[in-house]
Design a protein around this motif. Sequence first.
Motif, PDB file in Angstrom:
ATOM      1  N   LEU A 347       0.830  -1.202   0.000  1.00 30.52           N
ATOM      2  CA  LEU A 347       0.000   0.000   0.000  1.00 30.52           C
ATOM      3  C   LEU A 347       0.867   1.255   0.000  1.00 30.52           C
ATOM      4  O   LEU A 347       0.577   2.225  -0.713  1.00 30.52           O
ATOM      5  CB  LEU A 347      -0.920   0.005   1.222  1.00 30.52           C
ATOM      6  N   CYS A 348       1.925   1.249   0.792  1.00 32.26           N
ATOM      7  CA  CYS A 348       2.813   2.414   0.829  1.00 32.26           C
ATOM      8  C   CYS A 348       3.396   2.715  -0.551  1.00 32.26           C
ATOM      9  O   CYS A 348       3.480   3.882  -0.965  1.00 32.26           O
ATOM     10  CB  CYS A 348       3.944   2.177   1.830  1.00 32.26           C
ATOM     11  N   PHE A 349       3.764   1.680  -1.290  1.00 32.64           N
ATOM     12  CA  PHE A 349       4.304   1.890  -2.635  1.00 32.64           C
ATOM     13  C   PHE A 349       3.216   2.370  -3.593  1.00 32.64           C
ATOM     14  O   PHE A 349       3.485   3.154  -4.508  1.00 32.64           O
ATOM     15  CB  PHE A 349       4.961   0.609  -3.146  1.00 32.64           C
ATOM     16  N   ILE A 350       1.994   1.917  -3.394  1.00 39.25           N
ATOM     17  CA  ILE A 350       0.871   2.405  -4.202  1.00 39.25           C
ATOM     18  C   ILE A 350       0.690   3.909  -3.999  1.00 39.25           C
ATOM     19  O   ILE A 350       0.537   4.682  -4.965  1.00 39.25           O
ATOM     20  CB  ILE A 350      -0.423   1.640  -3.839  1.00 39.25           C
ATOM     21  N   VAL A 351       0.737   4.346  -2.750  1.00 39.67           N
ATOM     22  CA  VAL A 351       0.572   5.773  -2.459  1.00 39.67           C
ATOM     23  C   VAL A 351       1.776   6.559  -2.971  1.00 39.67           C
ATOM     24  O   VAL A 351       1.632   7.679  -3.488  1.00 39.67           O
ATOM     25  CB  VAL A 351       0.361   5.997  -0.950  1.00 39.67           C
ATOM     26  N   VAL A 372       9.508   0.282   2.288  1.00 38.61           N
ATOM     27  CA  VAL A 372      10.682  -0.564   2.513  1.00 38.61           C
ATOM     28  C   VAL A 372      10.777  -0.947   3.984  1.00 38.61           C
ATOM     29  O   VAL A 372      11.041  -2.109   4.331  1.00 38.61           O
ATOM     30  CB  VAL A 372      11.967   0.154   2.058  1.00 38.61           C
ATOM     31  N   GLU A 373      10.556   0.004   4.860  1.00 37.99           N
ATOM     32  CA  GLU A 373      10.611  -0.262   6.297  1.00 37.99           C
ATOM     33  C   GLU A 373       9.601  -1.332   6.708  1.00 37.99           C
ATOM     34  O   GLU A 373       9.924  -2.260   7.456  1.00 37.99           O
ATOM     35  CB  GLU A 373      10.348   1.025   7.073  1.00 37.99           C
ATOM     36  N   ALA A 374       8.373  -1.217   6.193  1.00 36.01           N
ATOM     37  CA  ALA A 374       7.331  -2.194   6.533  1.00 36.01           C
ATOM     38  C   ALA A 374       7.689  -3.585   6.026  1.00 36.01           C
ATOM     39  O   ALA A 374       7.439  -4.593   6.700  1.00 36.01           O
ATOM     40  CB  ALA A 374       5.994  -1.750   5.960  1.00 36.01           C
ATOM     41  N   SER A 375       8.268  -3.652   4.836  1.00 38.54           N
ATOM     42  CA  SER A 375       8.685  -4.941   4.284  1.00 38.54           C
ATOM     43  C   SER A 375       9.731  -5.597   5.176  1.00 38.54           C
ATOM     44  O   SER A 375       9.638  -6.780   5.520  1.00 38.54           O
ATOM     45  CB  SER A 375       9.245  -4.755   2.868  1.00 38.54           C
ATOM     46  N   MET A 376      10.728  -4.832   5.571  1.00 37.55           N
ATOM     47  CA  MET A 376      11.799  -5.383   6.398  1.00 37.55           C
ATOM     48  C   MET A 376      11.279  -5.795   7.773  1.00 37.55           C
ATOM     49  O   MET A 376      11.669  -6.847   8.306  1.00 37.55           O
ATOM     50  CB  MET A 376      12.925  -4.355   6.522  1.00 37.55           C
ATOM     51  N   LYS A 377      10.406  -5.001   8.360  1.00 39.01           N
ATOM     52  CA  LYS A 377       9.847  -5.334   9.672  1.00 39.01           C
ATOM     53  C   LYS A 377       8.998  -6.600   9.595  1.00 39.01           C
ATOM     54  O   LYS A 377       9.012  -7.429  10.512  1.00 39.01           O
ATOM     55  CB  LYS A 377       9.021  -4.162  10.209  1.00 39.01           C
ATOM     56  N   PHE A 378       8.235  -6.732   8.523  1.00 35.49           N
ATOM     57  CA  PHE A 378       7.418  -7.933   8.347  1.00 35.49           C
ATOM     58  C   PHE A 378       8.294  -9.182   8.337  1.00 35.49           C
ATOM     59  O   PHE A 378       8.004 -10.179   9.011  1.00 35.49           O
ATOM     60  CB  PHE A 378       6.618  -7.849   7.052  1.00 35.49           C
ATOM     61  N   ILE A 379       9.379  -9.135   7.585  1.00 37.03           N
ATOM     62  CA  ILE A 379      10.280 -10.288   7.486  1.00 37.03           C
ATOM     63  C   ILE A 379      10.925 -10.586   8.838  1.00 37.03           C
ATOM     64  O   ILE A 379      10.961 -11.740   9.297  1.00 37.03           O
ATOM     65  CB  ILE A 379      11.362 -10.029   6.420  1.00 37.03           C
ATOM     66  N   TYR A 380      11.412  -9.545   9.495  1.00 38.17           N
ATOM     67  CA  TYR A 380      12.071  -9.731  10.792  1.00 38.17           C
ATOM     68  C   TYR A 380      11.112 -10.298  11.834  1.00 38.17           C
ATOM     69  O   TYR A 380      11.452 -11.226  12.576  1.00 38.17           O
ATOM     70  CB  TYR A 380      12.633  -8.395  11.273  1.00 38.17           C
ATOM     71  N   ASP A 381       9.910  -9.765  11.864  1.00 38.96           N
ATOM     72  CA  ASP A 381       8.941 -10.179  12.878  1.00 38.96           C
ATOM     73  C   ASP A 381       8.401 -11.583  12.651  1.00 38.96           C
ATOM     74  O   ASP A 381       7.868 -12.207  13.578  1.00 38.96           O
ATOM     75  CB  ASP A 381       7.762  -9.196  12.921  1.00 38.96           C
ATOM     76  N   SER A 401      16.594   1.300  10.188  1.00 38.97           N
ATOM     77  CA  SER A 401      16.575   2.761  10.248  1.00 38.97           C
ATOM     78  C   SER A 401      17.678   3.372   9.390  1.00 38.97           C
ATOM     79  O   SER A 401      17.434   4.302   8.598  1.00 38.97           O
ATOM     80  CB  SER A 401      16.739   3.216  11.704  1.00 38.97           C
ATOM     81  N   THR A 402      18.877   2.839   9.512  1.00 38.49           N
ATOM     82  CA  THR A 402      20.010   3.364   8.735  1.00 38.49           C
ATOM     83  C   THR A 402      19.809   3.125   7.244  1.00 38.49           C
ATOM     84  O   THR A 402      20.049   4.021   6.419  1.00 38.49           O
ATOM     85  CB  THR A 402      21.320   2.692   9.194  1.00 38.49           C
ATOM     86  N   TYR A 403      19.369   1.923   6.909  1.00 41.06           N
ATOM     87  CA  TYR A 403      19.206   1.579   5.494  1.00 41.06           C
ATOM     88  C   TYR A 403      18.133   2.434   4.834  1.00 41.06           C
ATOM     89  O   TYR A 403      18.332   2.964   3.729  1.00 41.06           O
ATOM     90  CB  TYR A 403      18.857   0.100   5.351  1.00 41.06           C
ATOM     91  N   VAL A 404      17.001   2.565   5.495  1.00 39.14           N
ATOM     92  CA  VAL A 404      15.883   3.316   4.909  1.00 39.14           C
ATOM     93  C   VAL A 404      16.243   4.798   4.745  1.00 39.14           C
ATOM     94  O   VAL A 404      15.877   5.431   3.751  1.00 39.14           O
ATOM     95  CB  VAL A 404      14.612   3.132   5.764  1.00 39.14           C
ATOM     96  N   THR A 405      16.973   5.336   5.688  1.00 35.57           N
ATOM     97  CA  THR A 405      17.416   6.734   5.569  1.00 35.57           C
ATOM     98  C   THR A 405      18.288   6.919   4.331  1.00 35.57           C
ATOM     99  O   THR A 405      18.121   7.870   3.559  1.00 35.57           O
ATOM    100  CB  THR A 405      18.189   7.161   6.826  1.00 35.57           C
ATOM    101  N   GLY A 406      19.223   6.005   4.140  1.00 42.05           N
ATOM    102  CA  GLY A 406      20.086   6.080   2.961  1.00 42.05           C
ATOM    103  C   GLY A 406      19.331   5.901   1.666  1.00 42.05           C
ATOM    104  O   GLY A 406      19.607   6.568   0.661  1.00 42.05           O
ATOM    105  N   LEU A 407      18.352   4.995   1.679  1.00 43.21           N
ATOM    106  CA  LEU A 407      17.546   4.762   0.476  1.00 43.21           C
ATOM    107  C   LEU A 407      16.746   6.010   0.127  1.00 43.21           C
ATOM    108  O   LEU A 407      16.619   6.369  -1.053  1.00 43.21           O
ATOM    109  CB  LEU A 407      16.610   3.577   0.720  1.00 43.21           C
ATOM    110  N   LYS A 426       8.670  -2.368  -4.625  1.00 45.05           N
ATOM    111  CA  LYS A 426       7.419  -3.104  -4.416  1.00 45.05           C
ATOM    112  C   LYS A 426       7.609  -4.565  -4.817  1.00 45.05           C
ATOM    113  O   LYS A 426       7.100  -5.484  -4.147  1.00 45.05           O
ATOM    114  CB  LYS A 426       6.313  -2.456  -5.235  1.00 45.05           C
ATOM    115  N   TYR A 427       8.348  -4.777  -5.885  1.00 41.80           N
ATOM    116  CA  TYR A 427       8.662  -6.125  -6.358  1.00 41.80           C
ATOM    117  C   TYR A 427       9.492  -6.883  -5.327  1.00 41.80           C
ATOM    118  O   TYR A 427       9.191  -8.037  -4.975  1.00 41.80           O
ATOM    119  CB  TYR A 427       9.418  -6.006  -7.679  1.00 41.80           C
TER     120      TYR A 427
END
Length: 506
Positions: A347-351, A372-381, A401-407, A426-427
């Motif tokens: 959804l975030c990528f859609i918006v 991206v953050e939501a994707s990574m959190k989903f996998i980790y959790d 946090s570091t990765y998403v900031t750089g992205l 999204k892919y």
Amino acid sequence: MKKLKYILFGLVIAGSSCSKFDEINTNPEATKKVTSAMIATRIIINIANQPTQKGFLQPYMLNKNIVWTEFVESYQYNGFGSTGLSFTSINDAHFMAQFAGTEKLAKSYDGLMYFARAVKFFESTMDLGDIPYQDALKGETDKNYFPKYDTQKDVFIGVLAELERADQLFAEGEKFAGDPMYGGDPVKWRKLVNSFALHVLIQLSKKESDSDLQIKSKFQQILANKPIFTSNADNYQLIRSDKSGQIYPFYKVGNNFTIYPIMSTEIIDRLKTLQDRRLFYYAAPSPVKLEGGMSQQEFGAYVGIDPSLVYDNITAIKSTRDYSKLNDRYTEIATGEPTQQLSYSQLCFIVAEAATRGWIADPAVDWYKKGVEASMKFIYDNTPNAAQFHHDMPLDATYISTYVTGLGAAFPVAPEARIEAIITQKYLASFLQSEFYTYYDYRRTGYPKWKINSASSLNSEAPDRIPVRWKYPSSEFNYNTENVDAAVARQYDGVDDINKLMWILK
């Protein structure tokens, strides 16, 4: 005479003992009455579940997530045939409200009915183009066994209207029984309905100037005024368990296909380029690279296979053992990860895409980063914190946090480059998730830029392209000939061609 006596005896028994026979043959543990909850459970499982074992992975062959090594697989090599056109799974959905008992409960069940209808009609029109809509599901009520086909535009108008109606009904409804996904919470169902509507609207991006559709204003209205997904807790997904019928679809027990999938370069190479730790959760390192002295923590230890290679070349590479198989978490854990149809990350990528296209005023980069953050959190959790499953490269909070900031800092400036970055992320977030939705994005935007090899392509009429639709089922040509022929003539110049553009793609 003996035979006659036997028949007469049987008739006497049948006539005098019918009620006792029924009693003896009635299962005392089986329900004698269909309830709204029973119908709801079946409908929700039908629209949210995914196939098991090889069937589970077939959409991800088309999406270039994996390479299949058992034999030449049509989807991997862009070979399309016909697909089904059936709505029988929702033909009794209207009974849920009739059996509900209270007005508010009936509204919730009707909300589910309209959502399920919208999903089924949306997916069918996305696959085929024009489909029966107004006349569909009227065989029992109106004795209409040969439904006319509606234009794809009219189907989309109808789907969006049904989603809006579903949102209204859930807003006026109450908690209902029979829901294995959200526990019957109408607020969570409203979030799903409206998030799915945004998903439908983004698929109409080529029609944004069509005044009948009002795509931009509808998108804006939903985003500003209606509940949508706000975290992974809202995901349209089934949470797996270790109970029979509920385990992860590619779990190893009873699954003879675990030896065949190999990671695709389309996934591996993008994650390596981005230095993205999701690689360590999606794949296993190449044994050859480990034997050569590399660590499982090195990006270079992970090797994909180009899914467009001719099959003999793929089998030759497989014999070298220098490749990455799926991460053990897909085969070794009975509960696996929840299987999604639509996630908060998506959804975030859609918006973000809508913002890039100028539909809304929100900064695209903010939604891009949240995706991206939501994707990574989903996998980790949803992954045990063990080296076997993340190879000592965990997606912990500090890394994310570091990765998403750089992205975000590297987010492109040009609109088209932004679209490519958004769809690519999204892919990557949809690895082994959402079935064919990644393919829908590809044919609409051209991203990600998948490799196509004319030498291996099964798309004989256009070997340099991936087909853009499926053919209508043969049953329609056999039994609903006049109506399907009219639809093919109207859309595809009379030829049911997998390479002809449907209305949404023009």
